[in-house]
Design a protein around this motif. Structure first.
Motif: not given
Length: 224
Positions: A36-51, A159-169
């Motif tokens: 999630a940190v790396l995805d902030g400035f290196f957007p090829v990292m799949p943070s949403e997929t990981a969560v 915060g909203s992104w973390g809740i959304y991504s985790a709950l979708v999964g």
């Protein structure tokens, strides 16, 4: 089972076993945070997929869902601040060097318009726009958006992104508790649907604004 399908089935089972082992390890939280940190400035990292993947497996008990949400949001917050700092340090020159007809320039221009019209709330919208998150955080740093206001709005966005991504999964995992692969596909499909809907709505709004006539100054309007 035919000879052709046997290796494929074995490969899928091995992949699921590896995912189960990874998701049950306490190191998964550090991995989610780092991605999630790396995805902030290196957007090829799949943070949403990981969560989303972690959320799917959280439906069966491991990892722990609230911890997934917390580390994902914290990682996104840190990554966004690194991107903001990069933009503040030399973002104006970086944005000006982007090709005028490229996708990155288009994203930067969209970010500038969004900051001008919606302020910090554009951070939340940008979470669901491909390439929008980095463009907005870099641009906010480049235009010297107030750091305290950036922190407040970004905490809401992360915060909203973390809740959304985790709950979708998690919902996908509950729907296919005995088949996590299908649960993962469902979760990713839901996330993709939301992204497409946001993009379509944004495109329609931009198209509507481009077709609206430009209002003339009052002193130029005809009299009588």
């Amino acid at each position: 089972m035919s000879a052709a399908t046997a290796p494929t089935s074995i490969g899928i089972m091995e992949l699921l076993d590896l995912l189960h082992e990874t998701m049950s390890s306490p190191w998964v939280y550090l991995a989610i945070f780092a991605i999630a940190v790396l995805d902030g400035f290196f957007p090829v990292m799949p943070s949403e997929t990981a969560v989303i993947t972690a959320g799917v497996f959280a439906a069966s008990g491991a990892p722990y869902l609230p911890a997934v949400i917390l580390v994902a949001a914290a990682g996104a917050l840190v990554g966004d601040h690194i991107s903001y700092a990069i933009g503040r340090g030399g973002g104006t020159r970086l944005l000006d060097r982007l090709p005028p007809d490229g996708r990155r320039r288009a994203a930067a221009d969209w970010a500038r318009r969004g900051i001008a019209t919606r302020g910090g709330l554009i951070l939340t919208v940008a979470r669901y726009v491909p390439g929008g998150r980095t463009a907005v955080t870099l641009t906010m740093g480049a235009v010297r958006y107030p750091r305290r206001r950036f922190l407040a709005f970004d905490a809401l966005a992360a915060g909203s992104w973390g809740i959304y991504s985790a709950l979708v999964g998690y919902l996908g995992g509950l729907a296919f508790e005995q088949d996590p692969l299908r649960g993962l596909l469902l979760g990713l499909g839901l996330a993709l649907t939301v992204t497409v809907v946001v993009e379509v709505v944004r495109w329609l709004r931009d198209r509507r604004r481009s077709t609206l006539p430009t209002a003339e100054p009052v002193d130029r309007l005809p009299v009588g």
